[in-house]
Design a protein around this motif. Structure first.
Motif, PDB file in Angstrom:
ATOM      1  N   ALA A 241     -72.873 -47.794  42.199  1.00 23.80           N
ATOM      2  CA  ALA A 241     -72.159 -47.088  43.270  1.00 23.80           C
ATOM      3  C   ALA A 241     -73.205 -46.738  44.314  1.00 23.80           C
ATOM      4  N   HIS A 242     -72.927 -47.036  45.562  1.00 23.50           N
ATOM      5  CA  HIS A 242     -73.980 -46.819  46.567  1.00 23.50           C
ATOM      6  C   HIS A 242     -73.386 -46.513  47.932  1.00 23.50           C
ATOM      7  N   MET A 243     -74.266 -46.143  48.841  1.00 25.30           N
ATOM      8  CA  MET A 243     -73.899 -45.875  50.233  1.00 25.30           C
ATOM      9  C   MET A 243     -74.669 -46.844  51.126  1.00 25.30           C
TER      10      MET A 243
ATOM     11  N   PHE B  74     -80.478 -47.283  38.579  1.00 29.28           N
ATOM     12  CA  PHE B  74     -81.429 -48.298  39.036  1.00 29.28           C
ATOM     13  C   PHE B  74     -80.777 -49.243  40.039  1.00 29.28           C
ATOM     14  N   ALA B  75     -79.623 -49.801  39.675  1.00 27.91           N
ATOM     15  CA  ALA B  75     -78.948 -50.756  40.550  1.00 27.91           C
ATOM     16  C   ALA B  75     -78.412 -50.080  41.810  1.00 27.91           C
ATOM     17  N   SER B  76     -77.939 -48.851  41.679  1.00 23.55           N
ATOM     18  CA  SER B  76     -77.415 -48.123  42.839  1.00 23.55           C
ATOM     19  C   SER B  76     -78.519 -47.875  43.861  1.00 23.55           C
ATOM     20  N   ALA B  77     -79.685 -47.442  43.371  1.00 20.07           N
ATOM     21  CA  ALA B  77     -80.821 -47.225  44.266  1.00 20.07           C
ATOM     22  C   ALA B  77     -81.243 -48.533  44.929  1.00 20.07           C
ATOM     23  N   TRP B  78     -81.237 -49.613  44.165  1.00 18.68           N
ATOM     24  CA  TRP B  78     -81.600 -50.934  44.685  1.00 18.68           C
ATOM     25  C   TRP B  78     -80.644 -51.355  45.809  1.00 18.68           C
ATOM     26  N   ALA B  79     -79.351 -51.156  45.583  1.00 23.28           N
ATOM     27  CA  ALA B  79     -78.366 -51.504  46.605  1.00 23.28           C
ATOM     28  C   ALA B  79     -78.579 -50.689  47.875  1.00 23.28           C
ATOM     29  N   GLY B  80     -78.862 -49.387  47.716  1.00 18.21           N
ATOM     30  CA  GLY B  80     -79.136 -48.566  48.884  1.00 18.21           C
ATOM     31  C   GLY B  80     -80.393 -49.001  49.610  1.00 18.21           C
ATOM     32  N   ARG B  81     -81.424 -49.322  48.850  1.00 16.88           N
ATOM     33  CA  ARG B  81     -82.694 -49.761  49.438  1.00 16.88           C
ATOM     34  C   ARG B  81     -82.493 -51.042  50.265  1.00 16.88           C
ATOM     35  N   ALA B  82     -81.584 -51.892  49.813  1.00 19.65           N
ATOM     36  CA  ALA B  82     -81.267 -53.101  50.568  1.00 19.65           C
ATOM     37  C   ALA B  82     -80.761 -52.758  51.963  1.00 19.65           C
TER      38      ALA B  82
END
Length: 348
Positions: A142-144, A266-274
């Motif tokens: 889940a990301h923004m 981990f994946a949520s932070a990765w998606a946001g970092r993208a």
């Protein structure tokens, strides 16, 4: 649906999958934007590659942009739930009112302009409030996205008054509520429809991120890009990266471990970092085009924030009428944002 190759072959030979060959799974995921956009480029494609590598090649993830497997962007959640696709990228806000608790993360000035920080908060909040809402899919992240700004034809917005009379695209109910509050005429539409609406004069502009600007040709279709002052984003949008629940449940345990290891905080932070990476790229392209890059003054930003507080107060009343505790949802969203600023924040 996903395809299992080796297990079927093993069955023909009178062997179990574990006795015979390693199970090979192909998962078909789709999204609704250009593969050159930040999330597909810096998260979705690398995520697919990492899952394949971590599984020793036993999981193959095929990525289809532009809804190539069928359907429209607003129906993505249902396509995943119903098994029309194995997984994909979902904007819950594209179905206004269906996932009201998710809107707390999208409130004006709720999250940081850092998409990575905001996405960590999104995962924490999701774990507390949204897993029941999304129980008929398997949530991976889940990301923004990054900071939301105003992109428009003509000069930049300099004051609240400059919003009056503008027809502006908004991606979600919270965003359109804010646009209405500042005096614009909000027009809700998914991102794929935005460029055509601009070119045909249906809208004067809209709110979206830096990173999406190049793929939408906003350097050609708009003239100015306006951010607010300070560290908080004018608005933000909440996403999930999810797969069909039955598809996940039917995976052998060792392949579930691979998906799980590439999920969660981990994946949520990765998606946001993208999105943060894409924002830097997009802003540079817009600046190089000669378009006006502007930031509202602190005083005008404060005026908009006051109007944003009114949006939040009215949203709380609306949630209470629906039988939800609106105040608690906002408090928990803000608490999640604060936790991500603490180095000891949870990592799963």
């Amino acid at each position: 649906m996903f395809k299992i190759k080796s297990a079927a072959l093993a069955a023909l030979l009178g062997l179990t999958a574990t006795q015979g060959f390693a199970q090979e799974v192909t998962l078909r995921f789709q999204h609704f934007v250009s593969p050159k956009s930040a999330n597909p480029k810096y998260f979705i494609e690398p995520w697919a590659e990492k899952v394949e590598k971590d599984s020793g090649g036993r999981i193959k993830v095929e990525i289809y942009p532009f809804m190539q497997l069928g359907g429209k962007a607003p129906s993505q959640y249902d396509l995943i739930r119903d098994g029309a696709i194995d997984g994909g990228w979902v904007i819950p806000g594209y179905q206004p009112g269906r996932f009201p608790e998710a809107e707390a993360m999208e409130m004006p000035f709720m999250v940081s302009k850092s998409a990575e920080e905001a996405s960590k908060a999104a995962w924490i909040y999701t774990q507390k409030h949204l897993m029941d809402d999304f129980q008929d899919v398997h949530v991976i992240a889940a990301h923004m996205h990054g900071r939301g700004l105003v992109h428009k034809k003509g000069p930049s917005v300099q004051s609240v008054e400059d919003f009056r009379g503008l027809k502006l695209r908004g991606p979600s109910r919270p965003a359109t509520l804010l646009l209405d509050k500042v005096g614009a005429t909000p027009i809700g539409m998914p991102v794929p429809a935005f460029p055509e609406a601009l070119s045909k004069g249906v809208v004067d502009g809209g709110v979206i991120t830096w990173e999406m600007s190049p793929s939408l040709k906003l350097d050609q279709l708009t003239d100015s890009h306006t951010d607010v002052a300070g560290e908080q984003s004018l608005y933000n949008l909440y996403f999930i990266w999810a797969m069909n629940k039955d598809v996940y449940d039917d995976l052998p345990d060792d392949l579930k471990v691979v998906i799980d290891a590439n999920s969660g905080y981990f994946a949520s932070a990765w998606a946001g970092r993208a999105h943060d990476t894409g924002d830097k790229d997009g802003k540079a392209i817009m600046a190089a085009s000669g378009n006006e890059i502007a930031t509202l003054s602190e005083a005008e930003t404060a005026r908009i924030q006051t109007l944003g507080d009114e949006v939040i107060a009215e949203w709380i009343v609306d949630m209470d009428k629906k039988g939800l505790d609106g105040t608690a949802l906002i408090e928990d969203a803000r608490a999640a944002v604060q936790i991500t600023r603490n180095p000891s924040a949870p990592m799963n």
